[in-house]
Design a protein around this motif. Sequence first.
Motif, mmCIF file in Angstrom:
data_model
loop_
_atom_site.group_PDB
_atom_site.id
_atom_site.type_symbol
_atom_site.label_atom_id
_atom_site.label_comp_id
_atom_site.label_asym_id
_atom_site.label_seq_id
_atom_site.Cartn_x
_atom_site.Cartn_y
_atom_site.Cartn_z
ATOM 1 N N SER A 1 0.828 -1.195 0.000
ATOM 2 C CA SER A 1 0.000 0.000 0.000
ATOM 3 C C SER A 1 0.871 1.257 0.000
ATOM 4 N N ALA B 1 -1.557 -5.044 3.000
ATOM 5 C CA ALA B 1 -1.683 -5.472 1.607
ATOM 6 C C ALA B 1 -0.763 -6.657 1.308
ATOM 7 N N TYR C 1 -4.802 -3.250 -1.998
ATOM 8 C CA TYR C 1 -4.567 -4.658 -1.650
ATOM 9 C C TYR C 1 -4.668 -5.513 -2.904
#
Lengths: 496, 451
Positions: A331, B140, B169
Motif C-alpha cells: 500500500s 496489503a 490490496y
Amino acid sequence: MSGKGYVYKNEPLIFELSAPGRRAYSLPALDVPASDLAEVLPEDQLRREPAALPEVSEVDVVRHFTRLSQRNHGVDLGFYPLGSCTMKYNPKVNEVVANLDGFTGVHPLTPEELVQGALQLMYEMQGYLAEIGGVDEVSLQPAAGAHGEFTGVSIIRAYLEDRGEGHRHKIIIPDSAHGTNPATAVVAGCRTVEVKSDERGGVDLESLKAVVDEDVVCLMLTNPNTLGLFDENIHEIAEIVHEAGGLLYYDGANLNATMGYARPGDAGFDVVHFNLHKTFATPHGGGGPGSGPVGVKKELADFLPVPVVRKTGDRYFLDYSVPKTIGRVKSFHGNFGVVVKAYAYIRSMGPDGLKRVSEDAVLNANFLMRKLARDYHLTYDRICKHEFVVSGVRQKERYGVKTLDIAKRLLDYDFHAPTVYFPLIVPEALMVEPTETESRETLEAFAEAMAAIAREAAEDPDKVTGAPHTTFVKRLDEARAVRQPDVAFKGDLEEK
Amino acid sequence: MVHSPYLPNTEADRRAMLAELGLESVEDLFRDIPEKVRFRGSLDLPPALSEPELLTHMKTLAGRNANASEWALFLGGGAYDHFIPSVVGHVIGRSEFYTAYTPYQAEVSQGVLQTIYEYQSLITRLTGMDVANASMYDGASAMAEAALIACAATRRKKVVVPSTVSPEYRETIRTYTAGQRIEVVLAPYDGETGTADLSELEKLVDGDTAAVLLQHPNYFGCLEDPEEVSRLAHGVGALFVIGVDPISLGVLRAPGEYGADIAVGEGQPLGNPLSFGGPYLGFFAATEKLIRRMPGRIAGATVDKDGDRGFVLTFQTREQHIRREKATSNICSNEALNALAAAVYLTVMGREGLVEVAKLCLHKAHYTRERLSALPGFRTPFRAPFFKEFVVSGPRPLEELNRSLAQRRMLVGPDLGRHYPELEGSFLVAVTEKRTRAEIDGLADGLGGLA
C-alpha cells in the motif's frame, strides 16, 4: 548484559502481570449522541467477550518493557559485527527529524499540494539513490531488501514478457548468495540454477557459461559478495549474461563497501536494490522496519511500481501513469519514515562523507581480518571489502569446539556474535562485518576476545561449549521449541 | 578532509592501520575493482550539512506537510489517525530495542524475542486465531502472501477477491501472484449494500479456487457477511482469508469464530503513526495446521539448559535463510519495531480500552454520517452496517470540497472515482476516536456551505 540483581532474572509475561480492573489508558468521554449498538450492528456480528488483553497500569507497562529492553543487545550497547547486516551506528539526529509531526502525522492520501515537503524529500531521495547506484530511475516503494528483490525480479520478468520473451524462467544464483535470492526467484515464479564459486571466491565463469541459455531471466549477484570479495570478473559476467539475453540483478546488501568507488549501474547491472537500513544507517528495529528501494536502467523504467514521485515546474506529484507498471508491492508509497532517516543521513554525509564511509568500512574489515587470521582459518586470503569470512574448522577438528560455541562464548565477552554458518560454502563460517562506525580500539578488543576464545578452545574447551555463562538465560533448547510448539501464551486463559 | 561524528577513525588511526596491513594508501584497498567498472568522479550529491543545518533543512521540509497534530483528518482508505498513547513512543524509543536486529543470538536478544512472543499472543487473542507470526510489511502484502500460502496449501491456482477489498490490496495481490501464474478473479459488489455480491461470488468460487479473500469492514467501511463467505469457501475446499481492521475487533466478532483460516490486516491503527504511508505492519494469524506454511519469523517459548523459560526463533525450516528456494516466502526483515508498538498499544489499551476505542469510533462515525447525510446535495449511497468509515457522494468533486475544508484545516477522502468509475463523485470519510464533536460539526458546516 549480566544480571546485577536489580532486574528480575525472569521477567514475567505481560499476561502474568494482569489484574482485573487495572488500566493504563485514558480516553475522553463520548461527546456525541450514542448509537444503539444493537441497532447499528447486526447481532451476529457482535463480539460477545472482549479479547483477553492484559489489564495493567501504566507503571506495569513501562517497567515490563524497560526491563525487557535491558535483556537485549543493540548497536547502542556495543559492537555488533553481524555479517551482511551492516549494523552501523544509527545517528540520533535522524531519529529526531524523522519524529517531526510534519513527517509522522501525514496521511498518505493527503492532497498533493498539502504534502509538497514529503514529496520533495522522496523526489530528491530517488535522485540521490540513482546517482549512488548508477541507475536512471528509482522506486522507494519496497519495504525491505527481500521486498526489493521481488520487485526487481518482477520488473525484469515484465520487461522480458513485453519483449516477447515471457518463456524465460531461469534465475542464476551463486552458491554464496543470500537465502532471499533463491526464495525470491521462486516467489516470482522462476526456477533457480546455482552457479559455483571459483577458487578466488567469485563466480566461476566456466560454470556460468554452462548454465546461461535462452531461458535465463537474470543473474542475481551481490558484489562484493557474501564472502566480502569484489568480483573482479564483473565485466565479463555481465557480458556473458547479457549476451544470452538475460539481465543482471544487484543485491544491494553490501553496497556499504563501494560508495564512490564503484556503482553497480556502471558495472552492467540493470536492476539494483538498496537496503536503507544497512548502507544508509537507519536502525534495524529488532528485525525491521527496513526499506528496499529499487533502481533501474531507463529501458526498465516503464515497469516500475506505482506511484513514482515526479516534478513538473516547482510542483511535486505522485505519478500513477507509469505505462507498463508491475503494479504495487504494498500500500501507499513505501516506508517513508525510514526514507526520511536515510535521506537525513545522505545529507549529513555528503559525497565525500559517503566515500569515506566505504573506505573506513573496508579498512576496518581488512584490519580485523588480519588479526583474526592468526587464530582462525581464512579461506580466501586476499583483500576483502566491508566484511570477511573466517572458519572455525581448526577449532572444531582439534578441540571439538564448533562455530556455534565460539559465537555463544563471544556473548560472555559483551560482543554480539558474527553471522554464523553463512555463507554455506565455507564450513563453520564466521562472517564478520565491523562497519566504519567502530574505532580501532573496539576492533582490537574484539580481536583479543576472539584470540582468548581460541586459547580457551585449546585449553578449556568446556568453557566454550558450555557458553554463554553470563547472560540472562543460558543456551536455549531450540529443538524443544519445535517439538513442543508454544508460540502464543494460553496459560492465563486455561485458568478461566 | 571529512569530519563526521559517525566515523571514529582519525587520520593517525588510518595511517597506523594501513601500516599494519602493509599498505600505503586507502586506494590499495580498492585495487581489486577493475578499472573498467571503477567510478572515478565525485558523486553528484549535495555537500554535507552540519547537524544544525540539517535540522533546519528537515524542519523546512516537514513544515510543508499538512499533519495530524494541526489538522482534523477524516481521511481513511487504509490508514487512520488513531490516538497513540505516550507510552508507545517511550518504549519503541529505547535504543536497546531499535538498534538491535533480528534476534539471531537468542541469549542476548531475550527482550526482542519475548516482545515478539507477547505480540503474537496479543494478535491471536484479538483475532481468535491459533497462531500469529512476528509481522509482515503491511496489510496489503500480508493478504498477498496469504493468497500464495493458500495456493501452496491447496495446490490450486485461483483466488477470488470481491471488489470491495481495498484496490491497493488487490493491486498488491496481482503483483505477488503474477509470477506464479495464479488467476485472480474479481467478484462484483452489490450497489445497494456496498458489500460483496454473494450470489455472484458463489458462481465464481469453485473446485479450482484456492482461497476467497475478503476484507471486513471492507474498503467502503461496510460490514461484510464473513460467516456466509467462510461457508462458501469451505464448501469447495478453499481457504477463507480475511483482512480485518484490528480496532474493529473491539466490537466485532473475531475471525477465529467464523472459521477464517488466515486472518491478516493493517496494524497501523495499533500505535503506529500515519507517517505518509509507512512503515506500517501487516499482522498475519492462522489456524494451527498452517503453522509450517506461515511466512516470516515466529518466536516460540522454550527453556534454557538450567530449565528457565526463554524464547527463540522457531520453525526456521520454513524460512529463506535455511530453506532457500524451498522457503514458504522470501521475507527476511519484517516490521518488528512497528509490531512492538502494536504490542505496547494493545497492552496499554487492554481488555477494556480496546472496546472503548472501538465504541468511540463507532458512535462518532455514526453521528458524522447522520450529520453529513442530512446536508443538501450529499448522500450516503450504501446501506450496509458500518464501523468507522463510510462512503459519501457529494455535489462537487472531492478536490473542490477539500480545498474549501482545508481552510478549516480539515480533510476527507480518498476519492473513489479512480478505482470505481461508477462511484465518481463519491469519497470515504473515516472517523476515529480522536475526532471531537466540534470537529465533526465543523465538517458538516464546512460541507454544508458547498451544496
